[in-house]
Design a protein around this motif. Structure first.
Motif, PDB file in Angstrom:
ATOM      1  N   ALA A 103       0.842  -1.200   0.000  1.00 52.37           N
ATOM      2  CA  ALA A 103       0.000   0.000   0.000  1.00 52.37           C
ATOM      3  C   ALA A 103       0.870   1.240   0.000  1.00 52.37           C
ATOM      4  N   PRO A 110      -4.974   5.521   2.667  1.00 59.62           N
ATOM      5  CA  PRO A 110      -4.498   4.620   1.614  1.00 59.62           C
ATOM      6  C   PRO A 110      -4.949   5.115   0.234  1.00 59.62           C
ATOM      7  N   GLY A 113      -3.085   0.398  -3.704  1.00 57.58           N
ATOM      8  CA  GLY A 113      -2.992  -0.921  -3.090  1.00 57.58           C
ATOM      9  C   GLY A 113      -2.778  -2.016  -4.118  1.00 57.58           C
ATOM     10  N   ALA A 211      -4.422  -1.771   4.757  1.00 61.74           N
ATOM     11  CA  ALA A 211      -4.185  -0.557   3.971  1.00 61.74           C
ATOM     12  C   ALA A 211      -4.277  -0.817   2.464  1.00 61.74           C
ATOM     13  N   ALA A 212      -3.690  -1.913   1.996  1.00 64.04           N
ATOM     14  CA  ALA A 212      -3.702  -2.198   0.559  1.00 64.04           C
ATOM     15  C   ALA A 212      -5.075  -2.604   0.049  1.00 64.04           C
TER      16      ALA A 212
END
Length: 262
Positions: A103, A110, A113, A211-212
């Motif tokens: 990410a 974010p 990703g 996050a990704a």
């Protein structure tokens, strides 16, 4: 807007992680236990080291947060968040449903990703302002007109606290219980983006775990949030919902019945 060069860098990181991981898959490798008792392998460490080497060379002023080697502060307001093997238990068991998560966070949010499955060579890429792709081709999450027909997934019931498990089961009872999916880690979120799964609900996730996923799911037309319905950011508490159809948000929150202070 994310620059194409950022996406290209993220994909090079995924390539490097995959090259590091594949020789260990269904082979001999050492496994240790971390402080929280979760497993970590040679492959985890090798993949993160490979990605960090590229970032040190190509984006030395950006911050880095990795599951295995901690945080390196940056000076650009940008931070790369790395989970070399999300689903280490599946990797150890030889199940090809783990993934490498990459990410890019701008300030607290974010914005890019990658979910990469290096054995099946499957890659989902999502970025703010761009549609999510699967191996270079656009994908879309599917509509879910009724929560009773929703396919719900989560990694393990044992990862919930007793309190959170009660609320998860309240949600599960409202979904299609005959198609409830256990196991999958990040792969479940990729399947939401792919249009094969409707909902994922989990708790206890760390930044490198989620996050990704946000740009991938949302770039495919889906939605991710915490259990209160708030957007996910750097300091979110780890209670995560992903859904393919944002129109089901209120239904999901009502079924989940989560109360932050109960």
């Amino acid at each position: 807007m994310i620059h194409s060069k950022d996406i290209a860098l993220a994909e090079r990181l995924a390539d490097a992680a995959g090259e590091a991981i594949r020789p260990f898959y269904r082979s001999d490798f050492t496994t240790d236990r971390k402080a929280d008792a979760s497993p970590v392998t040679e492959a985890d460490r090798a993949a993160e080291a490979a990605m960090r080497a590229i970032l040190d060379a190509e984006a030395p002023r950006d911050g880095v947060i990795g599951e295995e080697y901690g945080e390196k502060p940056g000076s650009t307001g940008r931070t790369w968040v790395l989970d070399p093997i999300d689903g280490t238990t599946s990797f150890i068991a030889g199940r090809p449903i783990f993934g490498t998560l990459i990410a890019l966070i701008a300030e607290e949010w974010p914005v890019l990703g990658v979910i990469d499955q290096p054995i099946g060579r499957e890659r989902w890429v999502g970025a703010t302002g761009r549609g999510t792709t699967f191996n270079g081709k656009p994908v879309r999450a599917r509509l879910c007109p009724d929560i009773e027909d929703a396919v719900l997934a989560t990694t393990s019931p044992h990862l919930f606290s007793d309190h959170d498990a009660m609320h998860f089961m309240a949600l599960a009872k409202q979904c299609d219980t005959r198609r409830l999916i256990w196991g999958g880690d990040c792969y479940n979120y990729a399947l939401v983006a792919q249009g094969s799964v409707d909902l994922v609900c989990e708790s206890g996730l760390k930044l490198h775990d989620f996050a990704a996923l946000v740009p991938v799911v949302e770039g495919a037309g889906g939605h991710m949030c915490d259990w209160n319905g708030d957007p996910l950011h750097k300091d979110s508490d780890g209670r995560v919902i992903a859904m393919g159809d944002p129109a089901r948000l209120e239904d999901v929150l009502a079924a989940l019945g989560h109360h932050q202070h109960d």
